[in-house]
Design a protein around this motif. Sequence first.
Motif, short mmCIF file in Angstrom:
data_model
loop_
_atom_site.label_atom_id
_atom_site.label_comp_id
_atom_site.label_asym_id
_atom_site.label_seq_id
_atom_site.Cartn_x
_atom_site.Cartn_y
_atom_site.Cartn_z
N SER A 1 11.31 -10.66 40.29
CA SER A 1 12.52 -10.05 40.83
C SER A 1 13.76 -10.59 40.14
CB SER A 1 12.63 -10.34 42.33
OG SER A 1 11.51 -9.85 43.03
N LEU A 2 14.79 -9.78 40.13
CA LEU A 2 16.10 -10.18 39.64
C LEU A 2 17.16 -9.46 40.47
CD1 LEU A 2 15.87 -9.99 35.72
CD2 LEU A 2 16.24 -12.05 37.10
N ARG A 3 18.34 -10.08 40.56
CA ARG A 3 19.46 -9.42 41.19
C ARG A 3 20.63 -9.37 40.23
NH1 ARG A 3 23.03 -10.94 46.54
NH2 ARG A 3 23.89 -12.50 45.12
N LEU A 4 21.10 -8.18 39.98
CA LEU A 4 22.28 -7.98 39.15
C LEU A 4 23.51 -7.83 40.03
CD1 LEU A 4 20.90 -5.39 36.56
CD2 LEU A 4 20.73 -7.88 36.54
N SER A 5 24.63 -8.31 39.52
CA SER A 5 25.90 -8.19 40.23
C SER A 5 26.92 -7.51 39.33
CB SER A 5 26.43 -9.57 40.63
OG SER A 5 25.53 -10.24 41.48
N CYS A 6 27.81 -6.77 39.95
CA CYS A 6 28.90 -6.11 39.22
C CYS A 6 30.18 -6.34 40.01
CB CYS A 6 28.62 -4.64 39.05
SG CYS A 6 29.93 -3.73 38.21
N SER A 7 31.05 -7.16 39.47
CA SER A 7 32.32 -7.45 40.12
C SER A 7 33.35 -6.42 39.66
CB SER A 7 32.79 -8.86 39.73
OG SER A 7 34.04 -9.14 40.31
N VAL A 8 34.04 -5.84 40.63
CA VAL A 8 34.92 -4.70 40.36
C VAL A 8 36.38 -5.06 40.63
CG1 VAL A 8 35.39 -2.29 40.89
CG2 VAL A 8 33.05 -3.18 41.06
N THR A 9 37.23 -4.76 39.67
CA THR A 9 38.67 -4.86 39.85
C THR A 9 39.25 -3.46 39.80
OG1 THR A 9 38.70 -7.02 38.76
CG2 THR A 9 40.80 -5.86 38.95
N GLY B 1 27.34 -4.52 30.10
CA GLY B 1 25.88 -4.49 30.05
C GLY B 1 25.28 -5.88 30.14
N THR B 2 24.10 -5.95 30.74
CA THR B 2 23.37 -7.21 30.83
C THR B 2 21.90 -6.93 30.55
OG1 THR B 2 22.96 -9.15 32.23
CG2 THR B 2 23.04 -7.02 33.34
N GLN B 3 21.30 -7.79 29.75
CA GLN B 3 19.92 -7.58 29.32
C GLN B 3 18.93 -8.02 30.39
OE1 GLN B 3 18.63 -6.28 26.23
NE2 GLN B 3 16.69 -6.36 27.36
N VAL B 4 17.97 -7.17 30.66
CA VAL B 4 16.84 -7.51 31.52
C VAL B 4 15.57 -7.33 30.70
CG1 VAL B 4 15.50 -6.83 33.54
CG2 VAL B 4 18.00 -6.88 33.65
N THR B 5 14.78 -8.39 30.63
CA THR B 5 13.53 -8.35 29.88
C THR B 5 12.38 -8.74 30.80
OG1 THR B 5 14.68 -8.97 27.84
CG2 THR B 5 12.29 -9.23 27.87
N VAL C 1 32.61 -6.41 35.62
CA VAL C 1 31.96 -7.55 34.99
C VAL C 1 30.58 -7.71 35.61
CG1 VAL C 1 32.04 -10.01 34.52
CG2 VAL C 1 34.16 -8.69 34.55
N GLU C 2 29.56 -7.58 34.77
CA GLU C 2 28.18 -7.69 35.24
C GLU C 2 27.65 -9.10 35.02
OE1 GLU C 2 27.57 -3.23 33.50
OE2 GLU C 2 27.28 -5.07 32.37
N SER C 3 26.68 -9.45 35.85
CA SER C 3 25.99 -10.72 35.67
C SER C 3 24.61 -10.62 36.31
CB SER C 3 26.78 -11.87 36.30
OG SER C 3 26.95 -11.65 37.68
N GLY C 4 23.75 -11.58 35.97
CA GLY C 4 22.46 -11.66 36.65
C GLY C 4 21.26 -11.23 35.83
N GLY C 5 21.46 -10.76 34.62
CA GLY C 5 20.32 -10.38 33.81
C GLY C 5 19.53 -11.60 33.36
N TYR D 1 25.65 -4.76 43.96
CA TYR D 1 24.44 -5.47 43.57
C TYR D 1 23.31 -4.49 43.28
CZ TYR D 1 26.97 -9.25 45.85
OH TYR D 1 27.93 -10.15 46.22
N LEU D 2 22.40 -4.93 42.43
CA LEU D 2 21.15 -4.20 42.23
C LEU D 2 20.02 -5.21 42.35
CD1 LEU D 2 19.90 -1.42 41.52
CD2 LEU D 2 19.76 -2.24 39.15
N GLU D 3 19.31 -5.12 43.46
CA GLU D 3 18.17 -5.99 43.71
C GLU D 3 16.94 -5.31 43.14
OE1 GLU D 3 18.65 -8.94 45.63
OE2 GLU D 3 16.66 -9.53 44.92
N MET D 4 16.28 -5.98 42.21
CA MET D 4 15.12 -5.39 41.52
C MET D 4 13.88 -6.21 41.84
SD MET D 4 16.88 -4.51 37.85
CE MET D 4 17.11 -6.24 37.41
N THR D 5 12.89 -5.56 42.38
CA THR D 5 11.62 -6.23 42.71
C THR D 5 10.47 -5.52 42.02
OG1 THR D 5 11.25 -4.90 44.69
CG2 THR D 5 12.55 -6.90 44.96
N SER D 6 9.31 -6.17 42.05
CA SER D 6 8.11 -5.61 41.42
C SER D 6 8.40 -5.09 40.02
CB SER D 6 7.53 -4.48 42.29
OG SER D 6 7.22 -4.95 43.58
N LEU D 7 9.08 -5.90 39.25
CA LEU D 7 9.51 -5.48 37.92
C LEU D 7 8.33 -5.25 36.99
CD1 LEU D 7 12.65 -7.73 37.62
CD2 LEU D 7 12.63 -5.25 37.32
#
Length: 121
Positions: A17-25, A114-118, A5-9, A77-83
């Motif tokens: 910057s944005l941080r995406l998260s992916c919770s894993v079961t 999937g989560t949208q990043v714009t 389950v992804e979140s954070g877009g 997590y995916l930490e995204m900077t200088s987008l």
Amino acid sequence: QVQLVESGGGSVQAGGSLRLSCSVTGRTFSMGWFRQAPGKEREFIAAIVWINGATSYSDSVKGRFTISRDNAKNTVYLEMTSLKPEDTAVYYCAARINRGLFASPRNYDTWGQGTQVTVSS
């Protein structure tokens, strides 16, 4: 059975910057982040091994994006900077059950929704 389950877009201006998260079961060996822009193929971004934190990055994001994991929370997590505007895409996390750290989507067994990043200029 593995579930992701992804979140954070969201939407952000260039340079932000944005941080995406992916919770894993379920149990997996490694996790990857990919993205897909309209009309383009799914592109590898980064991957990480749960047990030792070994990572791999694509050249297009190296130095700007950071993949990490929290084993206690079963979250990657995916930490995204200088987008940049060219980072705009749907971002997916993916899980690989067997050993290995790979960049090709075909080496992954389960995908998140999937989560949208714009990124606007």
